[in-house]
Write a protein that holds these residues in place. Structure first.
Motif, PDB file in Angstrom:
ATOM      1  N   LEU A  43     -10.131   1.500  -6.672  1.00  0.00           N
ATOM      2  CA  LEU A  43      -8.929   2.282  -6.448  1.00  0.00           C
ATOM      3  C   LEU A  43      -8.407   2.967  -7.707  1.00  0.00           C
ATOM      4  CD1 LEU A  43      -6.940  -0.138  -4.125  1.00  0.00           C
ATOM      5  CD2 LEU A  43      -8.210   1.876  -3.452  1.00  0.00           C
ATOM      6  N   THR A  44      -9.289   3.389  -8.575  1.00  0.00           N
ATOM      7  CA  THR A  44      -8.859   4.065  -9.803  1.00  0.00           C
ATOM      8  C   THR A  44      -8.524   5.516  -9.481  1.00  0.00           C
ATOM      9  OG1 THR A  44     -10.371   2.662 -11.030  1.00  0.00           O
ATOM     10  CG2 THR A  44      -9.443   4.520 -12.219  1.00  0.00           C
ATOM     11  N   GLN A  45      -7.332   5.731  -8.897  1.00  0.00           N
ATOM     12  CA  GLN A  45      -6.967   7.077  -8.467  1.00  0.00           C
ATOM     13  C   GLN A  45      -6.725   8.013  -9.647  1.00  0.00           C
ATOM     14  OE1 GLN A  45      -7.081   8.185  -5.473  1.00  0.00           O
ATOM     15  NE2 GLN A  45      -7.575   6.251  -4.510  1.00  0.00           N
ATOM     16  N   SER A  46      -6.398   7.482 -10.800  1.00  0.00           N
ATOM     17  CA  SER A  46      -6.139   8.347 -11.942  1.00  0.00           C
ATOM     18  C   SER A  46      -7.407   9.002 -12.455  1.00  0.00           C
ATOM     19  CB  SER A  46      -5.484   7.545 -13.069  1.00  0.00           C
ATOM     20  OG  SER A  46      -6.363   6.509 -13.490  1.00  0.00           O
ATOM     21  N   ASP A  47      -8.546   8.465 -12.051  1.00  0.00           N
ATOM     22  CA  ASP A  47      -9.833   9.071 -12.425  1.00  0.00           C
ATOM     23  C   ASP A  47     -10.614   9.307 -11.141  1.00  0.00           C
ATOM     24  OD1 ASP A  47     -11.976  10.015 -13.840  1.00  0.00           O
ATOM     25  OD2 ASP A  47     -12.809   8.053 -14.289  1.00  0.00           O
ATOM     26  N   PHE A  48     -10.020  10.142 -10.248  1.00  0.00           N
ATOM     27  CA  PHE A  48     -10.521  10.245  -8.878  1.00  0.00           C
ATOM     28  C   PHE A  48     -11.961  10.738  -8.808  1.00  0.00           C
ATOM     29  CE2 PHE A  48     -10.330  11.662  -4.411  1.00  0.00           C
ATOM     30  CZ  PHE A  48      -9.732  10.533  -3.876  1.00  0.00           C
ATOM     31  N   PHE A  49     -12.357  11.548  -9.734  1.00  0.00           N
ATOM     32  CA  PHE A  49     -13.728  12.083  -9.683  1.00  0.00           C
ATOM     33  C   PHE A  49     -14.735  11.173 -10.376  1.00  0.00           C
ATOM     34  CE2 PHE A  49     -11.050  15.709  -8.924  1.00  0.00           C
ATOM     35  CZ  PHE A  49     -11.689  16.324  -7.864  1.00  0.00           C
ATOM     36  N   PHE A  52       0.828  -1.208   0.000  1.00  0.00           N
ATOM     37  CA  PHE A  52       0.000   0.000   0.000  1.00  0.00           C
ATOM     38  C   PHE A  52       0.864   1.260   0.000  1.00  0.00           C
ATOM     39  CE2 PHE A  52      -3.458  -2.426   2.558  1.00  0.00           C
ATOM     40  CZ  PHE A  52      -3.929  -3.004   1.396  1.00  0.00           C
ATOM     41  N   THR A  53       0.349   2.324  -0.635  1.00  0.00           N
ATOM     42  CA  THR A  53       0.967   3.645  -0.549  1.00  0.00           C
ATOM     43  C   THR A  53       0.513   4.329   0.738  1.00  0.00           C
ATOM     44  OG1 THR A  53      -0.872   4.779  -1.652  1.00  0.00           O
ATOM     45  CG2 THR A  53       0.871   3.885  -3.057  1.00  0.00           C
ATOM     46  N   ASN A  54       1.131   5.479   1.057  1.00  0.00           N
ATOM     47  CA  ASN A  54       0.691   6.262   2.218  1.00  0.00           C
ATOM     48  C   ASN A  54      -0.753   6.708   2.045  1.00  0.00           C
ATOM     49  OD1 ASN A  54       3.033   6.322   3.949  1.00  0.00           O
ATOM     50  ND2 ASN A  54       4.013   7.631   2.423  1.00  0.00           N
ATOM     51  N   LEU A  55      -1.127   7.054   0.806  1.00  0.00           N
ATOM     52  CA  LEU A  55      -2.505   7.474   0.576  1.00  0.00           C
ATOM     53  C   LEU A  55      -3.466   6.320   0.840  1.00  0.00           C
ATOM     54  CD1 LEU A  55      -4.613   9.534  -0.405  1.00  0.00           C
ATOM     55  CD2 LEU A  55      -4.235   8.690  -2.726  1.00  0.00           C
ATOM     56  N   GLN A  56      -3.144   5.129   0.375  1.00  0.00           N
ATOM     57  CA  GLN A  56      -4.024   3.984   0.615  1.00  0.00           C
ATOM     58  C   GLN A  56      -4.156   3.696   2.108  1.00  0.00           C
ATOM     59  OE1 GLN A  56      -1.823   1.448  -2.193  1.00  0.00           O
ATOM     60  NE2 GLN A  56      -3.772   0.956  -3.175  1.00  0.00           N
ATOM     61  N   ASN A  57      -3.035   3.747   2.842  1.00  0.00           N
ATOM     62  CA  ASN A  57      -3.107   3.588   4.291  1.00  0.00           C
ATOM     63  C   ASN A  57      -3.943   4.701   4.920  1.00  0.00           C
ATOM     64  OD1 ASN A  57      -1.721   1.202   4.876  1.00  0.00           O
ATOM     65  ND2 ASN A  57       0.278   2.204   4.750  1.00  0.00           N
ATOM     66  N   GLY A  58      -3.786   5.918   4.381  1.00  0.00           N
ATOM     67  CA  GLY A  58      -4.577   7.028   4.891  1.00  0.00           C
ATOM     68  C   GLY A  58      -6.065   6.837   4.629  1.00  0.00           C
ATOM     69  N   LEU A  59      -6.407   6.251   3.486  1.00  0.00           N
ATOM     70  CA  LEU A  59      -7.812   5.997   3.169  1.00  0.00           C
ATOM     71  C   LEU A  59      -8.406   4.928   4.086  1.00  0.00           C
ATOM     72  CD1 LEU A  59      -7.537   6.128  -0.707  1.00  0.00           C
ATOM     73  CD2 LEU A  59      -8.883   7.687   0.699  1.00  0.00           C
ATOM     74  N   ILE A  60      -7.612   3.898   4.403  1.00  0.00           N
ATOM     75  CA  ILE A  60      -8.089   2.891   5.354  1.00  0.00           C
ATOM     76  C   ILE A  60      -8.261   3.521   6.722  1.00  0.00           C
ATOM     77  CG2 ILE A  60      -7.503   0.745   6.565  1.00  0.00           C
ATOM     78  CD1 ILE A  60      -5.992  -0.115   4.024  1.00  0.00           C
ATOM     79  N   GLY A  61      -7.268   4.306   7.145  1.00  0.00           N
ATOM     80  CA  GLY A  61      -7.394   5.010   8.416  1.00  0.00           C
ATOM     81  C   GLY A  61      -8.573   5.960   8.413  1.00  0.00           C
ATOM     82  N   GLY A  62      -8.788   6.619   7.265  1.00  0.00           N
ATOM     83  CA  GLY A  62      -9.918   7.534   7.156  1.00  0.00           C
ATOM     84  C   GLY A  62     -11.249   6.834   7.297  1.00  0.00           C
ATOM     85  N   ALA A  63     -11.334   5.585   6.795  1.00  0.00           N
ATOM     86  CA  ALA A  63     -12.569   4.806   6.944  1.00  0.00           C
ATOM     87  C   ALA A  63     -12.873   4.540   8.410  1.00  0.00           C
ATOM     88  CB  ALA A  63     -12.452   3.481   6.190  1.00  0.00           C
ATOM     89  N   GLY A  64     -11.815   4.563   9.249  1.00  0.00           N
ATOM     90  CA  GLY A  64     -12.003   4.395  10.684  1.00  0.00           C
ATOM     91  C   GLY A  64     -12.683   5.570  11.327  1.00  0.00           C
ATOM     92  N   PHE A  65     -12.938   6.613  10.547  1.00  0.00           N
ATOM     93  CA  PHE A  65     -13.647   7.784  11.051  1.00  0.00           C
ATOM     94  C   PHE A  65     -14.911   8.077  10.247  1.00  0.00           C
ATOM     95  CE2 PHE A  65      -9.122   8.395  12.002  1.00  0.00           C
ATOM     96  CZ  PHE A  65      -9.197   8.495  13.389  1.00  0.00           C
ATOM     97  N   SER A  66     -14.875   7.789   8.932  1.00  0.00           N
ATOM     98  CA  SER A  66     -16.020   8.110   8.078  1.00  0.00           C
ATOM     99  C   SER A  66     -17.288   7.387   8.530  1.00  0.00           C
ATOM    100  CB  SER A  66     -15.711   7.745   6.622  1.00  0.00           C
ATOM    101  OG  SER A  66     -14.614   8.471   6.142  1.00  0.00           O
ATOM    102  N   GLY A  67     -17.156   6.086   8.813  1.00  0.00           N
ATOM    103  CA  GLY A  67     -18.324   5.332   9.259  1.00  0.00           C
ATOM    104  C   GLY A  67     -18.889   5.867  10.555  1.00  0.00           C
ATOM    105  N   PHE A  68     -18.015   6.443  11.373  1.00  0.00           N
ATOM    106  CA  PHE A  68     -18.438   7.039  12.637  1.00  0.00           C
ATOM    107  C   PHE A  68     -19.535   8.075  12.403  1.00  0.00           C
ATOM    108  CE2 PHE A  68     -18.332  10.053  16.054  1.00  0.00           C
ATOM    109  CZ  PHE A  68     -17.939   9.362  17.187  1.00  0.00           C
TER     110      PHE A  68
END
Length: 551
Positions: free
Chosen positions: A246-252, A49-65
């Motif tokens: 995870l298609t980050q190249s087409d993020f939108f 995983f990249t730092n961004l992918q780890n950040g997205l997993i960590g972010g999910a630990g708050f989004s569901g909240f």
């Protein structure tokens, strides 16, 4: 479950039992959070995983909240606390099942999806619990909300300390799955502590206010803050990371999904508008919601990365020790908020302003440390700053907006957590990827970046896409003694250290914005005669007023 009756002191007979049950429930969340933070490097090594992918997993630990606390806050006075606690317990168990499914050699996208989903369910359970705990404690202790809400939330750093100690003690011997599963132990304990207990009703519910009446002070303004973050979550987290693998190249993801996401966010605002008969909402609550969005990204977004960043600048073991130290500071200080308010004569808003200044100093200091002693000093200052933010903001809403019952507290908590999930966690991960890559290029190592690039580029919101280092290759380089690293590996490690320092300086922008907001609120309260808690009047309870006098 039956309804408890408050005595003359405003405290139910089982108030302390309920307080400590809520404490244990949030402690379980803190344990899971800290152990998950300690596994980031392991996941990078195992799945690349990249730092961004780890950040997205960590972010999910708050989004569901957000969804747990907002939905829970809306229905808690209708269905009762007990049913929500049972739901949270079951979600915690389901989270463990899903999170522990990834295996070595599994396709990166599949592993990411399982970890992201399991972490999201975990945070959904945490949000459901706080939809119970925050208004419950505010109701049980109406004469000293700031103090008891700080005690309740001392459980968060206590859980982080336990989780970090677990990873420090057995991280090298136990698998990450064995470590992560330990959060189920306090989960069982809080379930038993809540079992068979009776609960009071909030002041708004006791007065018979409808949901629409409770939501009027939130109104369209307050709902728009939550609606915007819900839109970002639907567009980016759901769309980019689940529906599109995870298609980050087409993020939108294209205009069609963007429009669907926009409709989801606007739908929440429209729902609030309809049930409140198109009430605009109170400007002060709107400002508090914005401040809490910044606060969430600062406090919890930084917590998601501080161990990793300190571990990069110093060493992984020292990063973990600093994380434990900062959490211990936070735990102890949250028991002293009553003393600070009374002895130092600080109002809740003045306390928030002071904490913002300390957070600014702490983060700038942390970005420049070169040794463990200086790092302890920086973390000491930062820890004092961040300690009182979250519970004190909840207390301000409870004091100034009693008509909103559990709803405003729950929406504000959801805003804070969604901000971490969509802004703070991924934003700091993206910043670390970007600043690391920039340093490689600036030092003439562009070829190192190109030959060790991740499968997925790093992109966040509207910022430019950057090439990120492969997490697995980077962790392998960091695991080697300096003398055994190749020039390429040493360049990667040195650039990540530089990127980590710049990320902390970037992070310090957040408390600067908070300090400005709290300073303006201090001026406002001074102009109206000072900060004081408000009560629901009989006229307001019957629907005869848009808000308590004194605004």
């Amino acid at each position: 479950m039956t309804t408890a009756t408050l005595d003359d002191a405003g405290i139910a007979p089982n108030a302390k039992r309920l307080l400590w049950a809520g404490f244990t429930a949030i402690l379980a969340a803190g344990v899971g959070f800290a152990i998950r933070n300690g596994t980031l490097a392991t996941w990078s090594h195992e799945f690349g995983f990249t730092n961004l992918q780890n950040g997205l997993i960590g972010g999910a630990g708050f989004s569901g909240f957000c969804f747990g606390i907002i939905i829970g806050g809306v229905i808690v006075d209708k269905i009762g606390y007990g049913k929500l606690i049972i739901s949270a317990f079951l979600l915690h168990v389901l989270s463990a099942i899903v999170t522990l499914m990834p295996t070595t050699g599994m396709e990166q996208q599949t592993a990411f999806l399982l970890l992201f989903t399991g972490t999201f369910i975990f945070s959904l359970a945490n949000g459901t619990l706080e939809a119970v705990a925050n208004p419950l404690v505010a109701t049980l202790f109406p004469h000293n909300r700031t103090h008891y809400l700080n005690i309740l939330h001392a459980s968060w750093p206590a859980g982080m300390i336990l989780g970090a100690l677990i990873t420090l003690a057995v991280g090298g011997q136990w698998t990450w799955k064995a470590q992560l599963g330990l959060y189920l132990l306090p989960t069982v304990v809080y379930g038993l502590m809540f079992l068979g207990q009776s609960f009071p009703k909030s002041d708004a519910s006791e007065k018979g206010l409808s949901l629409g009446e409770m939501m009027k002070e939130v109104g369209i303004l307050g709902a728009s803050v939550a609606g915007f973050l819900i839109y970002l979550f639907t567009r980016d987290a759901v769309g980019a990371n689940i529906l599109h693998g995870l298609t980050q190249s087409d993020f939108f993801i294209g205009s069609s999904w963007n429009m669907i996401s926009l409709a989801v966010g606007l739908g929440f605002v429209a729902w609030v508008a309809v049930i409140t008969r198109f009430a605009i909402g109170h400007w002060l609550l709107f400002v508090l919601f914005i401040a809490h969005a910044i606060l969430g990204s600062l406090e919890l977004g930084t917590d998601s990365w501080i161990e990793n960043i300190n571990g990069t600048i110093l060493s992984p073991a020292q990063g973990k020790i600093l994380f434990i130290f900062a959490s211990a500071m936070m735990f102890g200080l949250r028991f002293s908020s009553h003393w600070i308010e009374n002895k130092l004569k600080l109002s809740p808003v003045a306390l928030l302003f002071t904490c913002s200044l300390l957070a600014i100093i702490g983060l700038f200091s942390a970005s420049g440390v070169n040794g463990i002693t200086a790092a302890f000093g920086a973390m000491f200052i930062y820890s004092i700053g961040k300690t009182f933010f979250w519970p004190t903001m909840l207390a301000v809403v409870g004091d100034r907006f009693p008509r909103t019952g559990a709803v405003a507290m729950s929406i504000m908590g959801g805003i804070g957590m969604l901000s971490v999930g969509q802004l703070g966690g991924p934003g700091l991960g993206y910043a670390k990827d970007r600043f690391t890559a920039e340093h490689l290029v600036e030092t003439g190592n562009a070829q190192v970046l190109e030959s060790n690039r991740s499968e997925q580029p790093s992109k966040w919101l509207g910022f430019s896409e950057v090439t990120a280092l492969d997490g697995k290759l980077l962790e392998e380089a960091k695991s080697l003694p300096v003398a055994e690293r190749s020039p390429t590996q040493q360049a990667m490690v040195e650039s990540e250290i530089a990127g980590s320092r710049k990320t902390l300086r970037f992070d310090a922008i957040l408390p600067i914005g908070m300090a400005v907001i709290y300073l303006l609120l201090l001026i406002y309260f001074k102009a109206i005669g000072g900060y004081k808690p408000l009560k629901i009047t009989p006229e307001e309870a019957s629907g005869g007023s848009q808000g308590p006098a004194g605004y």
